[in-house]
Design a protein around this motif. Structure first.
Motif, PDB file in Angstrom:
ATOM      1  N   TRP A 160       0.854  -1.190   0.000  1.00 38.53           N
ATOM      2  CA  TRP A 160       0.000   0.000   0.000  1.00 38.53           C
ATOM      3  C   TRP A 160       0.885   1.234   0.000  1.00 38.53           C
ATOM      4  CZ3 TRP A 160      -4.553   1.149  -1.478  1.00 38.53           C
ATOM      5  CH2 TRP A 160      -5.232   2.292  -1.030  1.00 38.53           C
ATOM      6  N   GLY A 161       0.516   2.231  -0.777  1.00 42.75           N
ATOM      7  CA  GLY A 161       1.260   3.479  -0.841  1.00 42.75           C
ATOM      8  C   GLY A 161       1.769   3.813  -2.225  1.00 42.75           C
ATOM      9  N   PHE A 172       3.245  10.156 -12.889  1.00 39.02           N
ATOM     10  CA  PHE A 172       4.249   9.919 -11.862  1.00 39.02           C
ATOM     11  C   PHE A 172       4.419  11.165 -10.992  1.00 39.02           C
ATOM     12  CE2 PHE A 172       8.746  10.020 -10.531  1.00 39.02           C
ATOM     13  CZ  PHE A 172       8.797   8.833  -9.813  1.00 39.02           C
ATOM     14  N   SER A 173       4.443  10.967  -9.675  1.00 40.05           N
ATOM     15  CA  SER A 173       4.597  12.072  -8.734  1.00 40.05           C
ATOM     16  C   SER A 173       5.877  11.881  -7.922  1.00 40.05           C
ATOM     17  CB  SER A 173       3.385  12.138  -7.794  1.00 40.05           C
ATOM     18  OG  SER A 173       3.578  13.118  -6.796  1.00 40.05           O
ATOM     19  N   LEU A 174       6.892  12.639  -8.223  1.00 44.83           N
ATOM     20  CA  LEU A 174       8.172  12.487  -7.547  1.00 44.83           C
ATOM     21  C   LEU A 174       8.218  13.228  -6.215  1.00 44.83           C
ATOM     22  CD1 LEU A 174      11.081  11.411  -7.680  1.00 44.83           C
ATOM     23  CD2 LEU A 174      11.721  13.509  -8.889  1.00 44.83           C
ATOM     24  N   TRP A 175       7.583  14.365  -6.137  1.00 44.77           N
ATOM     25  CA  TRP A 175       7.683  15.213  -4.939  1.00 44.77           C
ATOM     26  C   TRP A 175       6.415  15.088  -4.088  1.00 44.77           C
ATOM     27  CZ3 TRP A 175      11.822  17.493  -3.040  1.00 44.77           C
ATOM     28  CH2 TRP A 175      11.661  18.401  -1.993  1.00 44.77           C
ATOM     29  N   PRO A 176       6.556  14.992  -2.754  1.00 48.82           N
ATOM     30  CA  PRO A 176       7.811  14.960  -2.006  1.00 48.82           C
ATOM     31  C   PRO A 176       8.501  13.598  -2.121  1.00 48.82           C
ATOM     32  CG  PRO A 176       5.974  14.667  -0.520  1.00 48.82           C
ATOM     33  CD  PRO A 176       5.374  14.952  -1.863  1.00 48.82           C
ATOM     34  N   LEU A 177       9.806  13.613  -1.971  1.00 47.22           N
ATOM     35  CA  LEU A 177      10.579  12.381  -2.023  1.00 47.22           C
ATOM     36  C   LEU A 177      10.270  11.500  -0.814  1.00 47.22           C
ATOM     37  CD1 LEU A 177      14.057  13.806  -3.108  1.00 47.22           C
ATOM     38  CD2 LEU A 177      12.416  12.597  -4.547  1.00 47.22           C
ATOM     39  N   ARG A 178      10.609  10.227  -0.948  1.00 41.02           N
ATOM     40  CA  ARG A 178      10.516   9.269   0.158  1.00 41.02           C
ATOM     41  C   ARG A 178       9.089   9.096   0.683  1.00 41.02           C
ATOM     42  NH1 ARG A 178      14.420   5.937   1.630  1.00 41.02           N
ATOM     43  NH2 ARG A 178      14.556   6.508   3.832  1.00 41.02           N
ATOM     44  N   LYS A 179       8.140   9.024  -0.217  1.00 39.15           N
ATOM     45  CA  LYS A 179       6.774   8.722   0.211  1.00 39.15           C
ATOM     46  C   LYS A 179       6.760   7.341   0.869  1.00 39.15           C
ATOM     47  CE  LYS A 179       4.410  11.353  -3.441  1.00 39.15           C
ATOM     48  NZ  LYS A 179       5.570  11.803  -4.243  1.00 39.15           N
ATOM     49  N   LYS A 180       5.949   7.194   1.889  1.00 39.21           N
ATOM     50  CA  LYS A 180       5.937   5.947   2.649  1.00 39.21           C
ATOM     51  C   LYS A 180       5.060   4.895   1.966  1.00 39.21           C
ATOM     52  CE  LYS A 180       6.835   8.019   7.185  1.00 39.21           C
ATOM     53  NZ  LYS A 180       6.345   8.195   8.577  1.00 39.21           N
ATOM     54  N   THR A 181       5.608   3.693   1.854  1.00 36.32           N
ATOM     55  CA  THR A 181       4.862   2.543   1.376  1.00 36.32           C
ATOM     56  C   THR A 181       5.135   1.374   2.314  1.00 36.32           C
ATOM     57  OG1 THR A 181       6.673   1.862  -0.105  1.00 36.32           O
ATOM     58  CG2 THR A 181       4.974   3.274  -1.037  1.00 36.32           C
ATOM     59  N   VAL A 182       4.265   0.386   2.265  1.00 39.20           N
ATOM     60  CA  VAL A 182       4.416  -0.799   3.108  1.00 39.20           C
ATOM     61  C   VAL A 182       4.229  -2.043   2.248  1.00 39.20           C
ATOM     62  CG1 VAL A 182       3.688  -1.996   5.205  1.00 39.20           C
ATOM     63  CG2 VAL A 182       3.383   0.475   5.016  1.00 39.20           C
ATOM     64  N   PHE A 183       5.064  -3.035   2.487  1.00 39.94           N
ATOM     65  CA  PHE A 183       4.976  -4.309   1.763  1.00 39.94           C
ATOM     66  C   PHE A 183       4.988  -5.427   2.788  1.00 39.94           C
ATOM     67  CE2 PHE A 183       7.148  -7.965  -0.249  1.00 39.94           C
ATOM     68  CZ  PHE A 183       6.263  -8.212  -1.290  1.00 39.94           C
ATOM     69  N   VAL A 184       3.978  -6.290   2.736  1.00 42.60           N
ATOM     70  CA  VAL A 184       3.876  -7.376   3.713  1.00 42.60           C
ATOM     71  C   VAL A 184       3.751  -8.719   3.001  1.00 42.60           C
ATOM     72  CG1 VAL A 184       1.362  -7.066   3.908  1.00 42.60           C
ATOM     73  CG2 VAL A 184       2.600  -8.275   5.714  1.00 42.60           C
ATOM     74  N   VAL A 185       4.482  -9.693   3.524  1.00 43.32           N
ATOM     75  CA  VAL A 185       4.429 -11.063   3.019  1.00 43.32           C
ATOM     76  C   VAL A 185       3.682 -11.921   4.032  1.00 43.32           C
ATOM     77  CG1 VAL A 185       5.795 -13.100   2.418  1.00 43.32           C
ATOM     78  CG2 VAL A 185       6.580 -10.830   1.734  1.00 43.32           C
ATOM     79  N   LEU A 219      -4.060  -6.709   2.960  1.00 38.25           N
ATOM     80  CA  LEU A 219      -4.230  -5.306   2.596  1.00 38.25           C
ATOM     81  C   LEU A 219      -5.116  -4.581   3.604  1.00 38.25           C
ATOM     82  CD1 LEU A 219      -3.506  -3.131   0.563  1.00 38.25           C
ATOM     83  CD2 LEU A 219      -5.472  -3.839  -0.821  1.00 38.25           C
ATOM     84  N   GLU A 220      -6.098  -5.288   4.156  1.00 39.69           N
ATOM     85  CA  GLU A 220      -6.951  -4.681   5.179  1.00 39.69           C
ATOM     86  C   GLU A 220      -6.129  -4.254   6.387  1.00 39.69           C
ATOM     87  OE1 GLU A 220     -11.328  -6.801   4.569  1.00 39.69           O
ATOM     88  OE2 GLU A 220      -9.810  -7.769   5.848  1.00 39.69           O
ATOM     89  N   THR A 221      -5.125  -5.051   6.757  1.00 38.33           N
ATOM     90  CA  THR A 221      -4.284  -4.684   7.899  1.00 38.33           C
ATOM     91  C   THR A 221      -3.435  -3.457   7.578  1.00 38.33           C
ATOM     92  OG1 THR A 221      -2.450  -6.155   7.248  1.00 38.33           O
ATOM     93  CG2 THR A 221      -4.170  -7.099   8.622  1.00 38.33           C
ATOM     94  N   LEU A 222      -2.996  -3.339   6.328  1.00 39.05           N
ATOM     95  CA  LEU A 222      -2.177  -2.185   5.944  1.00 39.05           C
ATOM     96  C   LEU A 222      -3.018  -0.913   5.871  1.00 39.05           C
ATOM     97  CD1 LEU A 222       0.117  -3.653   3.122  1.00 39.05           C
ATOM     98  CD2 LEU A 222       0.523  -3.544   5.592  1.00 39.05           C
ATOM     99  N   ARG A 223      -4.244  -1.047   5.406  1.00 44.17           N
ATOM    100  CA  ARG A 223      -5.114   0.113   5.245  1.00 44.17           C
ATOM    101  C   ARG A 223      -5.951   0.394   6.497  1.00 44.17           C
ATOM    102  NH1 ARG A 223      -7.772  -0.189  -0.769  1.00 44.17           N
ATOM    103  NH2 ARG A 223      -8.944   1.524   0.177  1.00 44.17           N
ATOM    104  N   ASP A 224      -5.978  -0.569   7.403  1.00 43.38           N
ATOM    105  CA  ASP A 224      -6.759  -0.453   8.636  1.00 43.38           C
ATOM    106  C   ASP A 224      -8.228  -0.180   8.330  1.00 43.38           C
ATOM    107  OD1 ASP A 224      -7.135  -0.511  11.388  1.00 43.38           O
ATOM    108  OD2 ASP A 224      -6.759   1.635  11.641  1.00 43.38           O
TER     109      ASP A 224
END
Length: 247
Positions: A160-161, A172-185, A219-224
């Protein structure tokens, strides 16, 4: 972190990762949850909601100690340079047009997975989700069929993110840099009830629904938040399915 032989052995992944890893790290800060098997073959099945998310998934898998190989549209292998990259990285081509050709390719890919101990990433939706709120839509049977044919673990995953970096069919949106994403296995699915039923369409559909439920739960856990009770079905909504990554 221990790594598999497929990552520690010199390959084309090394120079490409030297470019991709810092580039993706500049664009997004990805939190990784869960683990992948250190050794042995597997099929990893994530959700697909952005043209950018294959890079997030690939880098996350690399940092988890495995080499990221995808199943990709056969037509991409004909594109200059892109096709060469896919071939040297041992990506797996998939034909959409012919069921018989697709079945033979799945069997060949399964045999290769079982014999080489490599992991492969398969988008079970076959293309970007059409769900308006980016929840996983109806899955195709390719990921399940491949795992059953090869006799390897089928592992659900979710992220997600990526939509903040590149919205589905957006810019594509570069700014702001370092946008937060999460990846779960997640944990490997129990497919014991479907072993030996690789050619049974009903069994494949049931197992695929099990897989999509597992991906949605992650995905439900990531999006709450809870996903809709009914999964988006592109055939019911008269949507045309396109995309680069196939089941």
């Amino acid at each position: 972190m221990s790594v598999s032989p497929e990552k520690s052995k010199p390959s084309w992944f090394w120079p490409l990762s030297a470019i991709a890893v810092p580039l993706v790290a500049l664009i997004t800060k990805t939190k990784r949850l869960g683990t992948l098997p250190t050794e042995g073959a597997y099929v990893l099945a994530p959700n697909h909601m952005s043209e950018f998310d294959p890079l997030i998934v690939a880098v996350a898998v690399w940092r988890m100690g495995r080499a990221p190989r995808f199943m990709a549209k056969a037509s991409l292998f004909k594109v200059p340079f892109v096709g060469w990259v896919l071939r040297v990285l041992n990506m797996i081509p998939v034909q959409r047009e012919s069921t018989s050709v697709g079945a033979r390719q799945t069997l060949a890919a399964a045999e290769d997975l079982a014999s080489t101990g490599r992991g492969v990433i398969v988008y079970p939706e076959g293309t970007l989700t059409r769900d308006p709120d980016l929840w996983p839509m109806r899955g195709k049977t390719g990921a399940v069929r491949l795992a059953l044919e090869a006799g390897v673990p089928l592992i659900p995953a979710a992220h997600w993110g990526a939509q903040k970096i590149m919205p589905r069919y957006g810019k594509f949106s570069l700014w702001p840099l370092r946008k937060k994403t999460v990846f779960v296995v997640g944990e490997p699915l129990d497919l014991s009830a479907y072993v030996g039923r690789e050619r049974d369409t009903r069994a494949l559909a049931e197992a695929t629904n099990l897989l999509m439920n597992a991906i949605t739960a992650l995905l439900e856990t990531l999006r709450d938040e809870k996903a809709p009770a009914e999964r988006w079905d592109p055939t019911k909504h008269n949507q045309k399915e396109t995309g680069n990554y196939e089941s």
